[in-house]
Motif scaffolding. Structure first.
Motif, PDB file in Angstrom:
ATOM      1  N   LEU A 224      46.277 -38.666  23.475  1.00 24.70           N
ATOM      2  CA  LEU A 224      45.855 -39.065  22.130  1.00 24.70           C
ATOM      3  C   LEU A 224      46.820 -38.596  21.040  1.00 24.70           C
ATOM      4  CD1 LEU A 224      42.037 -38.320  22.448  1.00 24.70           C
ATOM      5  CD2 LEU A 224      43.038 -40.562  22.005  1.00 24.70           C
ATOM      6  N   ALA A 225      47.618 -37.584  21.325  1.00 23.16           N
ATOM      7  CA  ALA A 225      48.563 -37.066  20.328  1.00 23.16           C
ATOM      8  C   ALA A 225      49.556 -38.157  19.923  1.00 23.16           C
ATOM      9  CB  ALA A 225      49.298 -35.846  20.882  1.00 23.16           C
ATOM     10  N   HIS A 226      49.714 -38.327  18.625  1.00 22.85           N
ATOM     11  CA  HIS A 226      50.641 -39.333  18.070  1.00 22.85           C
ATOM     12  C   HIS A 226      50.377 -40.726  18.643  1.00 22.85           C
ATOM     13  CE1 HIS A 226      53.890 -36.910  15.862  1.00 22.85           C
ATOM     14  NE2 HIS A 226      52.891 -36.080  16.127  1.00 22.85           N
ATOM     15  N   LYS A 233      41.049 -41.887  28.886  1.00 23.09           N
ATOM     16  CA  LYS A 233      40.447 -41.289  30.066  1.00 23.09           C
ATOM     17  C   LYS A 233      41.354 -40.146  30.516  1.00 23.09           C
ATOM     18  CE  LYS A 233      36.578 -43.231  31.548  1.00 23.09           C
ATOM     19  NZ  LYS A 233      36.547 -43.943  32.828  1.00 23.09           N
ATOM     20  N   PHE A 234      40.786 -38.957  30.643  1.00 26.22           N
ATOM     21  CA  PHE A 234      41.569 -37.776  31.013  1.00 26.22           C
ATOM     22  C   PHE A 234      40.694 -36.908  31.898  1.00 26.22           C
ATOM     23  CE2 PHE A 234      43.243 -33.446  29.923  1.00 26.22           C
ATOM     24  CZ  PHE A 234      44.539 -33.624  30.392  1.00 26.22           C
ATOM     25  N   CYS A 235      41.202 -36.558  33.061  1.00 23.68           N
ATOM     26  CA  CYS A 235      40.415 -35.795  34.051  1.00 23.68           C
ATOM     27  C   CYS A 235      39.107 -36.502  34.387  1.00 23.68           C
ATOM     28  CB  CYS A 235      40.140 -34.378  33.553  1.00 23.68           C
ATOM     29  SG  CYS A 235      41.620 -33.366  33.392  1.00 23.68           S
ATOM     30  N   GLY A 236      39.148 -37.837  34.373  1.00 22.97           N
ATOM     31  CA  GLY A 236      37.980 -38.626  34.730  1.00 22.97           C
ATOM     32  C   GLY A 236      36.928 -38.725  33.648  1.00 22.97           C
ATOM     33  N   LYS A 237      37.232 -38.204  32.457  1.00 24.18           N
ATOM     34  CA  LYS A 237      36.268 -38.223  31.360  1.00 24.18           C
ATOM     35  C   LYS A 237      36.836 -38.987  30.166  1.00 24.18           C
ATOM     36  CE  LYS A 237      34.440 -33.678  32.693  1.00 24.18           C
ATOM     37  NZ  LYS A 237      35.404 -33.404  33.787  1.00 24.18           N
ATOM     38  N   LYS A 238      35.942 -39.504  29.337  1.00 28.64           N
ATOM     39  CA  LYS A 238      36.357 -40.187  28.119  1.00 28.64           C
ATOM     40  C   LYS A 238      36.563 -39.136  27.025  1.00 28.64           C
ATOM     41  CE  LYS A 238      34.686 -44.309  27.177  1.00 28.64           C
ATOM     42  NZ  LYS A 238      33.819 -45.425  26.703  1.00 28.64           N
ATOM     43  N   ILE A 239      37.777 -39.077  26.482  1.00 23.81           N
ATOM     44  CA  ILE A 239      38.130 -38.091  25.457  1.00 23.81           C
ATOM     45  C   ILE A 239      38.415 -38.827  24.152  1.00 23.81           C
ATOM     46  CG2 ILE A 239      39.596 -36.137  24.881  1.00 23.81           C
ATOM     47  CD1 ILE A 239      38.031 -35.827  27.532  1.00 23.81           C
ATOM     48  N   TYR A 240      37.787 -38.375  23.092  1.00 25.55           N
ATOM     49  CA  TYR A 240      37.872 -39.069  21.811  1.00 25.55           C
ATOM     50  C   TYR A 240      38.936 -38.451  20.891  1.00 25.55           C
ATOM     51  CZ  TYR A 240      33.637 -41.213  23.533  1.00 25.55           C
ATOM     52  OH  TYR A 240      32.731 -41.896  24.312  1.00 25.55           O
ATOM     53  N   LYS A 241      39.152 -39.089  19.757  1.00 27.43           N
ATOM     54  CA  LYS A 241      40.264 -38.787  18.853  1.00 27.43           C
ATOM     55  C   LYS A 241      40.504 -37.301  18.585  1.00 27.43           C
ATOM     56  CE  LYS A 241      41.670 -42.676  16.011  1.00 27.43           C
ATOM     57  NZ  LYS A 241      41.771 -43.195  14.633  1.00 27.43           N
ATOM     58  N   GLY A 242      39.450 -36.546  18.368  1.00 27.65           N
ATOM     59  CA  GLY A 242      39.634 -35.127  18.071  1.00 27.65           C
ATOM     60  C   GLY A 242      39.986 -34.281  19.280  1.00 27.65           C
ATOM     61  N   GLY A 243      40.006 -34.891  20.464  1.00 31.37           N
ATOM     62  CA  GLY A 243      40.327 -34.165  21.684  1.00 31.37           C
ATOM     63  C   GLY A 243      39.116 -33.664  22.443  1.00 31.37           C
ATOM     64  N   LEU A 244      37.903 -34.160  22.070  1.00 32.79           N
ATOM     65  CA  LEU A 244      36.656 -33.698  22.685  1.00 32.79           C
ATOM     66  C   LEU A 244      36.035 -34.774  23.560  1.00 32.79           C
ATOM     67  CD1 LEU A 244      35.057 -32.191  19.454  1.00 32.79           C
ATOM     68  CD2 LEU A 244      36.140 -30.885  21.263  1.00 32.79           C
ATOM     69  N   ASP A 245      35.317 -34.325  24.606  1.00 35.30           N
ATOM     70  CA  ASP A 245      34.536 -35.277  25.388  1.00 35.30           C
ATOM     71  C   ASP A 245      33.137 -35.404  24.801  1.00 35.30           C
ATOM     72  OD1 ASP A 245      33.074 -33.055  26.203  1.00 35.30           O
ATOM     73  OD2 ASP A 245      33.577 -33.228  28.325  1.00 35.30           O
ATOM     74  N   ASP A 246      32.258 -36.126  25.485  1.00 34.59           N
ATOM     75  CA  ASP A 246      30.894 -36.359  24.981  1.00 34.59           C
ATOM     76  C   ASP A 246      30.102 -35.067  24.810  1.00 34.59           C
ATOM     77  OD1 ASP A 246      30.997 -39.173  24.783  1.00 34.59           O
ATOM     78  OD2 ASP A 246      30.743 -39.347  26.953  1.00 34.59           O
ATOM     79  N   LYS A 247      30.431 -34.044  25.602  1.00 28.67           N
ATOM     80  CA  LYS A 247      29.697 -32.781  25.552  1.00 28.67           C
ATOM     81  C   LYS A 247      30.314 -31.774  24.576  1.00 28.67           C
ATOM     82  CE  LYS A 247      28.089 -33.251  30.324  1.00 28.67           C
ATOM     83  NZ  LYS A 247      28.098 -32.674  31.695  1.00 28.67           N
TER      84      LYS A 247
END
Length: 291
Positions: A224-226, A233-247
């Motif tokens: 997501l950087a730049h 998708k990172f490590c099998g999880k959805k990661i959003y703009k701020g760098g966080l997953d759903d949890k």
């Protein structure tokens, strides 16, 4: 014209929408060209956990790209691979998948890397009963980093992986890896100084207490950087703009290392010239690089 901050990032998972976990040779070439323009002179592409076969394939790609690099070309240079997600403690996985973690043995390491041992620069060890692996890595001049672990000792470690993250917090009641990494002036520590992984005042404390020659600024950047992507998708999880997953678990930074260096100066956390040394000179000294 804005000053280009020269950095060497020994812990990065990618950027510009490119992830080293699934990058092709052409993806690497695109990343290395773009990263060079930001001031990143060299990297250790960092791989998260996966099957033995897939890790081997990824190392083959890194090795091929490195062998094709020309010294004079205007692209970020590859130092060697950084294996983060293979020998970790299942109690401290962070965003990574504990189902693919392996026992920390020489035999498992050799099965993983096969003919690519010479491309591996850093291995993170978090699991217990690791003496067999650590002894072998040191015999091959591969740096041993302790991280993603519930263990609270530094015996055998060359460096601590992203200090304070994926380890026990500093406590006034017991020794923790965070405390040992901060106080022991003989050991190097990686530090993600983006103010999300470590808050501003803890960064200030670290820079006051720890020998500045032993702190290596890293980005731990993710694809997501730049990039303009809403998620990856990172490590099998959805990661959003701020760098966080759903949890709300931090997957990594959305800043590149030159951005972090500039921000430290802007926030009056660390003077620019000092921050530049932590992001360039210190990794050179640590890995004994020739630049």
């Amino acid at each position: 014209m804005k000053e280009k901050i020269k950095t060497i990032d020994i812990h990065t998972h990618g950027a510009f929408g490119i992830c080293f976990d699934n990058a092709s040779q052409s993806d690497y070439k695109e990343y290395l060209k773009n990263a060079y323009e930001t001031g990143i002179e060299a990297i250790c592409p960092t791989l998260t956990g996966d099957t033995t076969e897939k890790i081997h394939e990824k190392l083959c790609i890194i090795k091929d790209v490195k062998l094709c690099q020309k010294k004079s070309s205007k692209e970020t240079k590859i130092i060697g691979a950084h294996l983060e997600g293979t020998f970790l403690d299942k109690n401290k996985p962070g965003i990574q998948n504990p189902d693919v973690f392996l026992e920390p043995t020489k035999e498992n390491f050799k099965k993983l890397v096969k003919e690519n041992e010479d491309i591996v620069k850093i291995v993170v060890v978090g699991a217990k009963d690791n003496d067999n692996l650590i002894k072998y890595l040191k015999s091959k001049d591969i740096k041993v980093h302790f991280g993603h672990t519930a263990q609270n000792n530094i015996k055998g470690a060359d460096c601590i992986t992203h200090l304070f993250n994926a380890m026990d917090d500093i406590s006034h009641k017991k020794e923790t890896l965070s405390l040992l990494g901060l106080m022991d002036q003989n050991i190097y520590t990686e530090l993600i100084a983006d103010t999300k992984h470590v808050i501003e005042n803890v960064l200030r404390l670290t820079f006051k207490v720890k020998d500045l020659n032993k702190i290596i600024l890293i980005s731990d950047s993710i694809p997501l950087a730049h990039s303009d992507l809403e998620y990856v998708k990172f490590c099998g999880k959805k990661i959003y703009k701020g760098g966080l997953d759903d949890k709300g678990t931090l997957a990594g930074s959305v800043m590149l290392l030159p951005d972090i260096v500039k921000q430290l100066d802007k926030l009056n956390i660390l003077p620019l010239e000092t921050a530049k040394k932590l992001a360039y000179d210190n990794p050179i000294n640590y890995l004994k690089l020739i630049v």
